[in-house]
Design a protein around this motif. Sequence first.
Motif, mmCIF file in Angstrom:
data_model
loop_
_atom_site.group_PDB
_atom_site.id
_atom_site.type_symbol
_atom_site.label_atom_id
_atom_site.label_comp_id
_atom_site.label_asym_id
_atom_site.label_seq_id
_atom_site.Cartn_x
_atom_site.Cartn_y
_atom_site.Cartn_z
ATOM 1 N N ALA A 198 25.817 70.797 24.172
ATOM 2 C CA ALA A 198 24.654 71.439 23.545
ATOM 3 C C ALA A 198 25.060 72.399 22.434
ATOM 4 C CB ALA A 198 23.842 72.181 24.602
ATOM 5 N N LYS A 199 26.289 72.921 22.507
ATOM 6 C CA LYS A 199 26.785 73.814 21.465
ATOM 7 C C LYS A 199 27.199 73.048 20.211
ATOM 8 C CE LYS A 199 28.521 77.254 24.761
ATOM 9 N NZ LYS A 199 29.734 77.908 25.325
ATOM 10 N N LYS A 200 27.300 71.694 20.347
ATOM 11 C CA LYS A 200 27.838 70.906 19.242
ATOM 12 C C LYS A 200 26.822 69.986 18.566
ATOM 13 C CE LYS A 200 32.042 69.593 19.314
ATOM 14 N NZ LYS A 200 33.324 68.905 19.492
ATOM 15 N N THR A 201 25.660 69.767 19.186
ATOM 16 C CA THR A 201 24.729 68.789 18.634
ATOM 17 C C THR A 201 23.282 69.141 18.946
ATOM 18 O OG1 THR A 201 24.252 66.410 18.490
ATOM 19 C CG2 THR A 201 24.753 67.292 20.680
ATOM 20 N N GLN A 202 22.376 68.565 18.142
ATOM 21 C CA GLN A 202 20.944 68.712 18.385
ATOM 22 C C GLN A 202 20.383 67.515 19.151
ATOM 23 O OE1 GLN A 202 19.086 71.516 17.483
ATOM 24 N NE2 GLN A 202 21.153 72.287 17.096
ATOM 25 N N THR A 203 21.193 66.491 19.365
ATOM 26 C CA THR A 203 20.749 65.316 20.102
ATOM 27 C C THR A 203 20.375 65.701 21.529
ATOM 28 O OG1 THR A 203 22.238 63.927 18.791
ATOM 29 C CG2 THR A 203 21.392 62.970 20.831
ATOM 30 N N ASP A 204 19.337 65.074 22.054
ATOM 31 C CA ASP A 204 18.873 65.380 23.412
ATOM 32 C C ASP A 204 19.939 65.029 24.441
ATOM 33 O OD1 ASP A 204 16.957 66.249 25.262
ATOM 34 O OD2 ASP A 204 16.387 64.181 25.699
ATOM 35 N N ILE A 205 20.174 65.950 25.362
ATOM 36 C CA ILE A 205 21.208 65.780 26.388
ATOM 37 C C ILE A 205 20.565 65.760 27.760
ATOM 38 C CG2 ILE A 205 23.290 66.760 27.424
ATOM 39 C CD1 ILE A 205 23.704 68.198 24.675
ATOM 40 N N GLU A 206 20.997 64.820 28.582
ATOM 41 C CA GLU A 206 20.498 64.680 29.954
ATOM 42 C C GLU A 206 21.671 64.821 30.917
ATOM 43 O OE1 GLU A 206 17.209 63.499 32.634
ATOM 44 O OE2 GLU A 206 17.173 63.642 30.456
#
Length: 419
Positions: A198-206
């Motif tokens: 989450a610190k590296k991207t705006q892509t949704d993480i699950e």
Amino acid sequence: MNVTYLTWGETPRSYGVFSSQVIGQFIETIKYISDKKNNYEFVSAVPIIHSGLVREKLSYKNELNGVKKLLSEGNATFKRIPIITSQNFINSSFFSFKLFHMHSHKLLAKHFDTTKPDIVHCRSYHATWAALKVREKYKLKYKVIFDARGIWPLEVTLKRKESQESKNYKFLNGVEQYCLDNSDKVIAVSESMSLYFAKKTQTDIETIYLSADTSQLSTIERRVKRCKDKSIMYCYLGALSSNTWHKPKELSELFKRLKTLTPDCKLMIITTSPKSGFLTYFNCFPEGDIVVRSSTNINELKGLLTECDYGLMSYFTPECELQKTLSSSVLAVKTAEYLAAGMPMLVNKYCGGAALFLKDYRVGISYDPENLQTLTLKHIKELFDIQPSKVKEAAKAHLNYKANASKYSDVYNELYKGM
């Protein structure tokens, strides 16, 4: 909906982690969705020189037949794509990474032109890189799931004994950033891994934890044991050698401490690692204190775990911030298997994913490998007071094939509806 599960560089097998974590979960997800209009396939890009040729030799074809048989339970087809290199390069360098891709993308694109997937579920950085590059070059329309499983650039950098200033690390970190930013969904196997991404991207993480077949392991009957019991059996499960993250020296030192706290205890080591790589570290213990076994399927594992009481995860002691960052995301398959079998866990505190899970659901305790004297009888009593039924419930709710099948199904449906 057409779904492709893609692996890259791994040797397909009908047993071990490939069977349990990859095929087993995929089949359960298919069964959970149970929509006959959907099509599922399993694609493995495999080096032409791989471990199956070394370990099973000519009989490796039996393993492939076993893989196909397992996948048929979910009505999924199986396809192999050759990678024109040796498997030895999988965790190597800037140069060898390209060898793992340059001749195979065209074959993957040709296959996708026939099967026309809507979703490509990629296990690993290599698989995600391939799916994204093929989609980009050949103007295909599928959605890509980056199922990372670990923080690979850090793993490779540590294995190569390089720094984060090295050319190889910077290249692999760029691969990670490309996969994170261009995928349509990122899957992390622990809460701490999710925080890292989450610190590296705006892509949704699950966050979808690792899983095990809890339906079989949870049938093991257990009773609560006490420190004075003379039949306490600790268990270590999984790879064990000095050239892995799971060091025999660390396990030996932990068991020495446990012997001072529960003198009559024993340790069962369940592994397929060669004994020559770890047994000398346990020569200091009396004969009979160390029991070495191996298993290749869930039934054998169930039988062995029936004899054990508490799971150990000793891992290694990180010596720098890079190592601490890597270990902070670790959950490991053995966590799911121990807990599914109703075995409270004792875990190295630096295995951040596992330690956090044990703390959140109160199914085990962590210890400091740098100061084993701080592991006291009070802590062991706390461990022994944990009810096996509570441990099984946590595993069923969060580390179970069916529970995770529901989560993967939601991810597939979300991406498909967004097309």
